[in-house]
Design an enzyme around this catalytic site. Sequence first.
Site, mmCIF file in Angstrom:
data_model
loop_
_atom_site.group_PDB
_atom_site.id
_atom_site.type_symbol
_atom_site.label_atom_id
_atom_site.label_comp_id
_atom_site.label_asym_id
_atom_site.label_seq_id
_atom_site.Cartn_x
_atom_site.Cartn_y
_atom_site.Cartn_z
ATOM 1 N N HIS A 53 0.818 -1.210 0.000
ATOM 2 C CA HIS A 53 0.000 0.000 0.000
ATOM 3 C C HIS A 53 0.854 1.263 0.000
ATOM 4 C CE1 HIS A 53 0.906 0.930 4.210
ATOM 5 N NE2 HIS A 53 0.704 -0.346 4.497
ATOM 6 N N GLU A 99 -2.744 -7.391 8.038
ATOM 7 C CA GLU A 99 -1.428 -7.235 8.643
ATOM 8 C C GLU A 99 -1.345 -7.994 9.969
ATOM 9 O OE1 GLU A 99 1.411 -7.094 8.095
ATOM 10 O OE2 GLU A 99 2.139 -5.035 7.887
#
Length: 301
Positions: free
Chosen positions: A101, A175
């Site tokens: 990202h 994550e």
Amino acid sequence: MVSASLPTRPSPSPTAAFSPTPTPGRARPPPRLRSHATATGRLGALSIKATHSGGLSDVSVQSLPENERPVTGAAYSFTGATTSLTNNILTSSKKITLVRHGLSSWNAQSRVQGSSNLSVLTETGAKQAEKCRDALANMKFDVCFASPISRAKSTAEIIWQGKEEPLVFLDSLKEARLFFLEGMSNADAKKQYPELYTKWREDPANFHVHGIYPIRELWGTARQAWEQILLTPGENFLVVTHKSILRALICTALGLPPERFRAIDVNNGGMCVFTVNKQGEAMLQALNMTAHMYSDHTYEY
């Protein structure tokens, strides 16, 4: 039939060390490598044999029968060169492009992010996502997989803007959980929990909270993600997620243990490329490509 003569250095004979020095001005002619290759149709797996005689090297190249070719393809030298990520035969080989990202608010503030959804894509991060989109404009992807956590989700939505193919969010791409460290600045975390923070930075595989080892857990999550991705119909996939899970995806594909967690790094907007054969065996083609972050570079592979 192809025949070629190239200069090469012959294998030394037992008496080579005692050969007299050539007469000045009379250079010894270089030996030749004689290569004879026969092939029909598309180039496949080859068997190469070499013999040496009288300063000449004879090399014969023959195409292997289909049933003798290594299932792992031309880049490997024997069957089972790597470990399957699926334990299933795939309907086709796959190409997977992994993207981290763009810059998030907590990246910019040097805060521990983990699985928190409170760290969002910044304006800079959005521009990085646009650069990724432009760099991949010539690529045709069947599916985009992404983490549902805000910063990765927003990045994927920018990259995938205007496409009709599905955008799929997978929990297995989230994550790593870092518990009460999440949201803390790195400086505060180091000050308030010096031993724990040091363990996280220097020995992440053995970092644990309440008996839970986040990085070791992440290896299992990465294997789950690989299966979900590779068993999806299609041949070319895009994956948008976070650095820690990217490290786990890369390491599990290469057969590396959690202790190698910090041996891999991927920048914001960085891209990695894997090819995976029908046996589910992965080959790393590119790691942390970032040329598109600093120029109008586009990728075609």
